[in-house]
Enzyme design. Structure first.
Site: not given
Ligand code: GLY
Length: 340
Positions: A79, A194, A212, A245-246, A222
Site C-alpha cells: 500500500s 496507506t 501511499t 487512511t482508507g 487519480r
Molecule cells: N487513503 C489513501 C487513498 O485513498 O489514496
C-alpha cells in the site's frame, strides 16, 4: 508577495486574541514530557523510529518521515512506496504529504512515478520551493534534481496481483482468469492502505506525514487524500496533528484531517475528535453505491490524532487498529469504531 511580513500591532493582537478566545473553548493542556507518535497499524516500527529521532532532537516532521522510510522501502507492504499496487495500467504512482507545525509549512507530491520515498520528496518541496504540491512529471523532475534515483517500483508480487485484477474485475471484457475458466468466480477486494505518522515532541511541537500508493488499480491520474493538505494530513501547532487512511474520496469531500484538528481545537479529546469526523464522513455518504444493505458506508476510513500535550487517539468506521509510541513503549492497539 514572497517574504512579505504582515505587521500586527499589540492592540490588534490583543483584540483578536480576546475575540478568538470567545469563539472557542481551548481546554487546559497537561504538560508534554515525552515525545509521542501515532500511526496506522503498518507503522509499529515507524512510531518507534519517530520517537527515537525526536529524543535525539530531530524535528517532528522529519522524525515522521524517517519513521515512514522503512515502510516505503518494504516490498511486502503493497500500500506504500516500493511494492505498492499499481494503477489500472500497471504503473505504480505514489502520493505523500508532510506538514511542519512550527513553521506552518507543508510539502506534497502526487502521482509520482519511479521514486520509492515520496515523503522525502515532499519534505524537499516544503524546504526548497515556494509551492506546496508538485504532481506527475514535474514532481519526478524535481525529485531527480534533488538526487533521488529512479527505479522500477512494480514488484513481481504487485504485478501478479494487478494481473489477477485485470483478469477478474469485469465479466464484460475479454480478460479471463483461470478461476473463471474453471467456473469458480472470484471477487477482488481493492485495497486502500496507506501510512500516516503524527508526531509531537517534548516541547509540544507537532509534525505529520502521510505516504501511499493510493487505491489499488485506480484510474491513471487519480489522486487520493494522502497528498492533500487538510485531508490525509494536517497540523496546527497550537492544537495537534491528524491524518487518515482508507477511502480517500470520503476523506477529501469532508477535509477529514482538518476536521479532526478543528474538533480538538474546540476541546474534544483526540479519539472523540476522530469519531466526530467519522460521523461527518457518514453524513456525506449518500450515494447508494457507497452504502451497504444496512445503509452504512461500504468502505473503511481511519483517523489518527495527537494533541499538542501528547494525548493521542484513533478511530475508524469499522473495527481497526493503530500503532502508538508513548513513554510506555510501542504498541498496536484497537481503535475506537463507529460501527461493529
Ligand atoms: N487513503 C489513501 C487513498 O485513498 O489514496
Amino acid at each position: 508577495m514572497r517574504g512579505m511580513v504582515q505587521s500586527v500591532s499589540r492592540r490588534s493582537f490583543l483584540v483578536s486574541t480576546v475575540a478568538g478566545a470567545a469563539a472557542f473553548h481551548v481546554p487546559p493542556r497537561r504538560r508534554q514530557r515525552h515525545p509521542v507518535a501515532v500511526s496506522s497499524p503498518n507503522g509499529r516500527r515507524a512510531v518507534e523510529i519517530a520517537v527515537r529521532k525526536m529524543l535525539e532532537g530531530v524535528p517532528p516532521v522529519d522524525a515522521a518521515v524517517l519513521g515512514i522510510e522503512p515502510v516505503e522501502n518494504d516490498p511486502q507492504d503493497t500500500s506504500v512506496g516500493y511494492g505498492g499496487l499499481p494503477d489500472a495500467d500497471g504503473v505504480v504512482t505514489l502520493d505523500a504529504c508532510v506538514m511542519d507545525g512550527r513553521s506552518g509549512l507543508a510539502g506534497a507530491v502526487a502521482a509520482l512515478r519511479n521514486i520509492k520515498n515520496p515523503s522525502q520528496v515532499a519534505l524537499k518541496v516544503m524546504r526548497h520551493t515556494d509551492h506546496v504540491l508538485l504532481v506527475g512529471d514535474g514532481a519526478l523532475r524535481f525529485a531527480k534534481m534533488h538526487g533521488f534515483r529512479e527505479e522500477e517500483l512494480l514488484t513481481d508480487r504487485a504485478r501478479r496481483e494487478w494481473l489477477r485484477w485485470v483478469e477478474s474485475h469485469s465479466k464484460d471484457d475479454d480478460w479471463v482468469s483461470p478461476e473463471e475458466n474453471g467456473a469458480f468466480g472470484t471477487e477482488y477486494v481493492r485495497q486502500t492502505g496507506t501510512i500516516h505518522v503524527g508526531a509531537v515532541d517534548a516541547n509540544g511541537d507537532c509534525g505529520g506525514a502521510t505516504s501511499t500508493s493510493g487505491l489499488a488499480f485506480k484510474i491513471p491520474g487519480r489522486v487520493g487524500d494522502s497528498p492533500l493538505l487538510g485531508c490525509g494530513n494536517y497540523v496546527d501547532n497550537e492544537v495537534g496533528v491528524a491524518g487518515s487512511t482508507g477511502r480517500g474520496e470520503a476523506v477529501i469531500v469532508t477535509n477529514g484531517a482538518h476536521r479532526v484538528v478543528g474538533y480538538m481545537r474546540d476541546g474534544m479529546l483526540p479519539t472523540d475528535a476522530c469519531l466526530a469526523a467519522l460521523r461527518d464522513v457518514v453524513r456525506f455518504t449518500k450515494s447508494s453505491r457507497l452504502l451497504d444493505d444496512r445503509g452504512r458506508p461500504a468502505f473503511q476510513v481511519n483517523f489518527y490524532a495527537v494533541r499538542k500535550d501528547g494525548a493521542l487517539g484513533a478511530a475508524a468506521l469499522y473495527p481497526s487498529r493503530h500503532a502508538r509510541m508513548t513513554e510506555a513503549g510501542p504498541e498496536v492497539v484497537a481503535s475506537a469504531a463507529l460501527f461493529d
